[in-house]
Motif scaffolding. Structure first.
Motif, PDB file in Angstrom:
ATOM      1  N   HIS A   1       2.283   2.856   8.351  1.00 40.20           N
ATOM      2  CA  HIS A   1       1.417   2.604   7.199  1.00 40.20           C
ATOM      3  C   HIS A   1       1.594   1.142   6.810  1.00 40.20           C
ATOM      4  O   HIS A   1       2.633   0.747   6.274  1.00 40.20           O
ATOM      5  N   LEU A   2       0.600   0.316   7.103  1.00 43.15           N
ATOM      6  CA  LEU A   2       0.634  -1.107   6.773  1.00 43.15           C
ATOM      7  C   LEU A   2       0.042  -1.286   5.382  1.00 43.15           C
ATOM      8  O   LEU A   2      -1.112  -0.929   5.138  1.00 43.15           O
ATOM      9  N   ILE A   3       0.829  -1.846   4.468  1.00 41.74           N
ATOM     10  CA  ILE A   3       0.405  -1.994   3.075  1.00 41.74           C
ATOM     11  C   ILE A   3       0.332  -3.479   2.745  1.00 41.74           C
ATOM     12  O   ILE A   3       1.358  -4.172   2.703  1.00 41.74           O
ATOM     13  N   LEU A   4      -0.868  -3.982   2.527  1.00 38.36           N
ATOM     14  CA  LEU A   4      -1.112  -5.394   2.229  1.00 38.36           C
ATOM     15  C   LEU A   4      -1.230  -5.552   0.717  1.00 38.36           C
ATOM     16  O   LEU A   4      -2.142  -4.989   0.098  1.00 38.36           O
ATOM     17  N   ILE A   5      -0.320  -6.310   0.120  1.00 31.87           N
ATOM     18  CA  ILE A   5      -0.263  -6.425  -1.336  1.00 31.87           C
ATOM     19  C   ILE A   5      -0.337  -7.889  -1.739  1.00 31.87           C
ATOM     20  O   ILE A   5       0.358  -8.740  -1.182  1.00 31.87           O
ATOM     21  N   GLY A   6      -1.180  -8.185  -2.707  1.00 35.94           N
ATOM     22  CA  GLY A   6      -1.290  -9.546  -3.228  1.00 35.94           C
ATOM     23  C   GLY A   6      -2.575  -9.711  -4.007  1.00 35.94           C
ATOM     24  O   GLY A   6      -3.588  -9.076  -3.701  1.00 35.94           O
ATOM     25  N   PRO A   7      -2.564 -10.559  -5.024  1.00 35.21           N
ATOM     26  CA  PRO A   7      -3.776 -10.754  -5.833  1.00 35.21           C
ATOM     27  C   PRO A   7      -4.928 -11.351  -5.056  1.00 35.21           C
ATOM     28  O   PRO A   7      -6.074 -11.277  -5.491  1.00 35.21           O
ATOM     29  N   GLU A   8      -4.652 -11.946  -3.898  1.00 33.54           N
ATOM     30  CA  GLU A   8      -5.724 -12.533  -3.090  1.00 33.54           C
ATOM     31  C   GLU A   8      -5.885 -11.802  -1.759  1.00 33.54           C
ATOM     32  O   GLU A   8      -6.395 -12.358  -0.796  1.00 33.54           O
TER      33      GLU A   8
END
Length: 491
Positions: free
Chosen positions: A320-327
């Motif tokens: 499970h690849l979780i991409l986190i960031g405001p952009e």
């Protein structure tokens, strides 16, 4: 409608080679006469900035990795400018053009941006020198890139320029090659890996060969394909059981690193358990391994075919690849509007659960420390979780304050943290900042050094043509310090 892998990868890669021209274009700094300071202040207030690639303070918030591809769940669509430019075909022996006179409009715009913002590196323009600072205006005839304010300064400082001139010319030709309109067979990635076939991760050549990629016989094609694959393969090269990083002399893996990564490898390489259809042969499946990519921007817009290569390295494990960031959703306009925040989806995550049958990708547009405080991903398990920071800029003055709240939260999970850097200086600055900020309360898992699977393609920073870097050049890993229990005799 999904595009061929060739066109999808070319669309993503066309935005990778420039980190700031796209940013300024999106901010409207070129098309209108608005104040640069006003635009930068508005950007600073509205979004989280990332690492500034050099120590000058003239444009601190534009330092980030600006990949911009239009990604949709079902496929990838190139921008209109790329579609128009791809109609122009440049012959393989006609790739060198000066940026100002380039047949590609996008590259001509980059030249204009450099002339507007990039400083002349001649010693006379340095603080305390006899001349005031000036912007570049003269293009070196050998590399075709604006590098000095005048021909006289270029000739006077020619020996210094020679150190990077060949690399700048290579960047020039690679940029034109990407937009030449040719077919890119190197973007046709290999399919699933046979379990009986072993992967050799000694270097890019042996990896691509043992993974049965199409033969890549040109250095330029190798540079293009590694620019995208460096992200998933960097992660895979550390977590795989056949990792080139080990505890032998020069292997860079520490004893604590062996403990942490052995736990993850146990989950990623499960034993064959003879699962069948009858009651006696049913087996409980472990949960997926969660790979948290924090501060995601470029990574979120990579073609999904590139990320699937990570799943192919671990065919019997779920990821499970979780991409986190405001952009994390920058320039992914086809996926807007974002899902509403509901009790079932409190952070409005975009979930791509059909990427591959063993891989799911989630994208969350928010700060990690905000999510961590809610316990949304709790509990964290060293056997199932891993954090990844691509070029985080932990120690850079313009972005370190953004990690001060996040870093203690990462360390308290005791989960491995992989981090990369653009250059050796960039990486060492991050390591030193972590050491000072935590007071040494962390365990080094992988000693800092050059990443075996770094991008072979060099990138040019438009705000300073003297600043060249390679994606994921450096690699190191750490985690919150763990103390072993000791028994003290009462005698």
């Amino acid at each position: 409608m999904a595009l061929p892998a060739d066109l999808a990868a070319r669309s993503a890669l066309s935005r990778i080679c420039t980190r700031c021209s796209i940013s300024l274009r999106r901010e409207g700094l070129i098309s209108n006469g608005s104040s640069l300071a006003f635009q930068l202040q508005r950007r600073k207030l509205g979004s989280r900035t990332k690492q500034v690639r050099h120590d000058q303070q003239h444009i601190p918030s534009l330092a980030a990795r600006h990949f911009s591809s239009s990604v949709v769940r079902a496929g990838f669509r190139p921008s209109n400018s790329l579609q128009n430019e791809s109609k122009r075909v440049l012959a393989p022996d006609d790739l060198f053009h000066s940026f100002t006179n380039s047949p590609i409009p996008e590259i001509r715009r980059r030249a204009a941006l450099m002339r507007q913002h990039a400083p002349c590196p001649h010693p006379d323009h340095r603080p305390g020198g006899p001349m005031a600072p000036a912007h570049v205006d003269f293009e070196c005839p050998d590399c075709g890139i604006p590098v000095y304010c005048s021909k006289e300064h270029w000739a006077d400082d020619y020996e210094a320029h020679l150190e990077i001139c060949d690399t700048l010319r290579q960047i020039n030709e690679d940029d034109h090659d990407l937009r030449s309109g040719r077919f890119f067979p190197e973007f046709e990635y290999a399919g699933p890996q046979l379990e009986e076939a072993m992967v050799n991760m000694s270097n890019w050549d042996t990896f691509l060969y043992t993974r049965e990629f199409n033969a890549i016989n040109a250095d330029r094609s190798m540079r293009q394909v590694t620019r995208l694959l460096t992200y998933p393969i960097t992660i895979g090269s550390v977590l795989h059981e056949l990792s080139p990083y080990n505890i032998k002399a020069g292997g860079r893996l520490t004893a604590e690193g062996l403990k942490s990564f052995s736990a993850l490898r146990y989950t990623l390489h499960p034993p064959k358990r003879g699962v069948g259809t009858d009651i006696k042969s049913l087996r409980v499946s472990p949960p997926p391994v969660r790979v948290f990519v924090l501060g995601a921007r470029a990574e979120s817009s990579l073609p999904r075919d590139a990320w699937i290569q990570l799943a192919h390295l671990f065919p019997r494990a779920k990821i499970h690849l979780i991409l986190i960031g405001p952009e994390a959703m920058v320039n992914r306009d086809n996926e807007f509007p974002l899902p509403p925040r509901t009790p079932q989806n409190p952070f409005g995550a975009i979930v791509e659960d059909r990427v591959w049958h063993t891989m799911k990708i989630s994208t969350i547009v928010d700060y990690y420390h905000t999510i961590h405080k809610t316990g949304y991903f709790y509990p964290y398990d060293p056997y199932f979780d891993c954090f990844v920071l691509f070029h985080p800029g932990l120690g850079h003055p313009a972005s370190s304050h953004e990690w001060e709240e996040t870093l203690p939260m990462l360390l308290e999970t005791k989960v491995p943290i992989l981090a990369t850097g653009y250059t050796q200086t960039d990486m060492e600055r991050d390591v030193e900042w972590v050491r000072k900020t935590t007071g040494g309360e962390f365990d080094m898992l992988l000693e800092p050094g050059e990443n075996i699977f770094r991008s072979l393609r060099w990138d040019l920073y438009d705000m300073d043509p003297q600043d060249i870097s390679a994606g994921n050049w450096g690699l190191w890993a750490f985690r919150g310090k763990r103390y072993e229990a000791t028994h003290k005799s009462s005698e």
